[in-house]
Scaffold this active site. Structure first.
Site, short mmCIF file in Angstrom:
data_model
loop_
_atom_site.label_atom_id
_atom_site.label_comp_id
_atom_site.label_asym_id
_atom_site.label_seq_id
_atom_site.Cartn_x
_atom_site.Cartn_y
_atom_site.Cartn_z
N TYR A 1 -6.90 -9.36 -6.55
CA TYR A 1 -6.89 -8.48 -7.94
C TYR A 1 -8.67 -8.90 -8.46
O TYR A 1 -8.89 -8.40 -9.38
CB TYR A 1 -6.04 -8.72 -8.92
CG TYR A 1 -4.62 -8.14 -8.52
CD1 TYR A 1 -4.51 -6.76 -9.24
CD2 TYR A 1 -3.96 -8.46 -7.88
CE1 TYR A 1 -3.32 -6.15 -9.08
CE2 TYR A 1 -2.71 -7.77 -7.50
CZ TYR A 1 -2.53 -6.71 -8.06
OH TYR A 1 -1.35 -6.05 -7.83
N LYS B 1 2.50 -17.98 0.08
CA LYS B 1 2.39 -17.70 1.51
C LYS B 1 1.52 -18.65 2.09
O LYS B 1 0.75 -18.24 3.12
CB LYS B 1 1.83 -16.11 1.83
CG LYS B 1 2.29 -15.61 3.07
CD LYS B 1 3.77 -15.58 3.52
CE LYS B 1 3.93 -14.77 4.74
NZ LYS B 1 5.18 -15.15 5.46
N ASP C 1 8.24 -14.53 1.42
CA ASP C 1 9.11 -13.62 2.05
C ASP C 1 10.82 -14.16 1.99
O ASP C 1 11.57 -13.52 1.61
CB ASP C 1 8.68 -13.32 3.54
CG ASP C 1 8.45 -14.70 4.25
OD1 ASP C 1 8.85 -14.50 5.46
OD2 ASP C 1 7.72 -15.15 3.76
N ASP D 1 3.03 -9.72 -8.36
CA ASP D 1 3.46 -8.17 -8.65
C ASP D 1 4.29 -7.85 -7.81
O ASP D 1 5.28 -7.00 -8.44
CB ASP D 1 1.88 -7.38 -8.02
CG ASP D 1 1.89 -5.86 -8.78
OD1 ASP D 1 2.53 -5.74 -9.58
OD2 ASP D 1 0.79 -5.51 -8.34
#
Length: 420
Positions: free
Chosen positions: A149, A219, A285, A309
């Site tokens: 972002y 991640k 995930d 998000d």
């Protein structure tokens, strides 16, 4: 007499009649704001019987600002938000083909609102796609200024993009761009400072609210030097600044490697008996699976911008959707905060007095908690939940509920006020 809120020595100083700027928003924003502000004023009146009240001040951003000033985000708006410390807004249009990438992102970056705070809880009676939505009770701390972002992108075909590609290949020895001739590029900054100030606030919140855990969602198995570093820096901060309050999985792993699993198990049991907060981590995930299968195991979440998000909206869907999902963008060091609808402008429903105002209403409840007017927030929560339980709802819930009564936006506000 109306007065400004001030932030002095790390604390908000809130007068009895504070001036709070608002941006009504685009699309459905005006309908939603008209309903929401009536709920706010009713809850304040019920709580304080005239001793306190909000002096609302409209400021401009989005389509309304552009129509009036030719500017999507006037400088006066930023000045007002900076001077008044606390503000609230509806959804804003993102200019297409011109102007800034996102008005919401621009506001966050201008005021360095580094935390996107999204509490996710279930209100009884809300239709949900899962069997046990009441098991979800999480508080998301999403880093708000870094990650993708930051907007550092380079379009394929532009000269500076080709220059960057040559630099990566010739100077950095990068050979992993699969199709270099046609690739656009993006840069993902993640800093020590950005990580630490976010994780610090997440842990402070868990301590103050007596919550059991803080989970670093990342991640890092793939992005080892950005998201993996976020995890490591988060653990290091927890152990350095909150040693008396937390026990981390990083400590557990070190003990297990050095002294064996039994010793690590004993250490964790000691942590539990001492009432310390567990700071743990999970791959993003896997977390998106576990919010469906084991949501009660998670409480406070600290994560990066893009992960946050996805996670925030996925959790919102479990408890009823973004129509009643509140949000706040906060700089805990300067005190600045903007509370906002978390959904879009839904222009096809504009000026129809149709949509659910719950996101702005609950964002207002967060705002009242932030300024210390907790009685007002409780009135709003009670009024909203009673209204939903009575099955008097807007179209988004009506189509999912049996024997419900369909209300317009303004009528839904009336019902909430009658239940305050």
């Amino acid at each position: 007499m109306a007065e400004r809120i001030h932030f002095i020595d790390g604390k908000l100083r809130v007068p009895d009649n504070p001036v709070i700027p608002y941006i009504e928003g685009d699309g459905t924003g005006p309908d939603i704001w008209r309903a929401s502000v009536r709920v706010f004023d009713a809850a304040v009146k019920k709580s304080y019987n005239g001793r306190k009240r909000i002096a609302w001040k409209e400021i401009l951003a989005g389509q309304k600002a552009f129509n009036k000033t030719g500017n999507w985000l006037p400088g006066e708006t930023i000045t007002d938000l900076r001077e008044h410390i606390v503000g609230i807004k509806g959804p804003l249009t993102t200019p297409v083909g011109e102007g800034m990438r996102s008005l919401n992102v621009a506001l966050r970056q201008e005021l360095d609102l580094y935390t996107c705070f999204r509490p996710v809880r279930y209100f009884k009676g809300v239709p949900s796609p899962v069997k046990n939505p009441e098991k979800v009770n999480m508080f998301i701390f999403r880093e708000n200024t870094e990650d993708i972002y930051a907007g550092i992108e380079f379009m394929h075909g532009e000269s500076r993009t080709e220059k960057l590609k040559r630099f990566l290949a010739d100077e950095m020895g990068i050979t992993k761009i699969r199709f270099p001739e046609t690739s656009s590029l993006g840069i993902k900054p993640v800093s020590v400072e950005g990580t630490e100030r976010l994780v610090r606030q997440a842990i402070k919140f868990a301590i103050n609210m007596h919550l059991p855990s803080v989970t670093l969602v990342h991640k890092g198995n793939i992005m080892k030097f950005t998201e993996g570093a976020f995890m490591k820096w988060g653990y290091a901060l927890a152990e350095r600044e909150f040693a008396d309050y937390v026990f981390t999985w990083a400590q557990y792993r070190r003990i297990a490697e050095k002294e064996g699993d039994d010793a690590a198990d004993r250490a964790q049991k000691m942590q539990e008996s001492a009432g310390k907060i567990l700071v743990k981590d999970i791959i993003a995930d896997a977390f998106l699976q576990q919010i469906l299968t084991r949501p009660s195991e998670y409480s406070v979440i600290a994560t990066l911008n893009l992960n946050g998000d996805y996670i925030s909206d996925a959790l919102a869907a479990i408890v009823g959707g973004v129509g009643i999902a509140p949000g706040a963008n906060i700089n805990f060091e300067s005190g600045h905060a903007i509370f906002e609808a978390t959904h879009g402008t839904a222009p096809k429903h504009a000026d129809q007095n149709k949509v659910n105002p719950g996101s702005v209403i609950l964002s207002g409840a967060l705002m009242f908690e932030y300024i210390g007017w907790n009685e007002v927030a409780k009135q709003i929560y009670t009024g909203l939940e009673k209204t939903i339980l009575s099955k008097r709802v807007t179209y988004d819930f009506h189509r999912l509920m049996d024997d419900a009564i369909l209300l317009r936006t303004s009528e839904f506000a009336d019902a909430i006020i009658s239940n305050i």
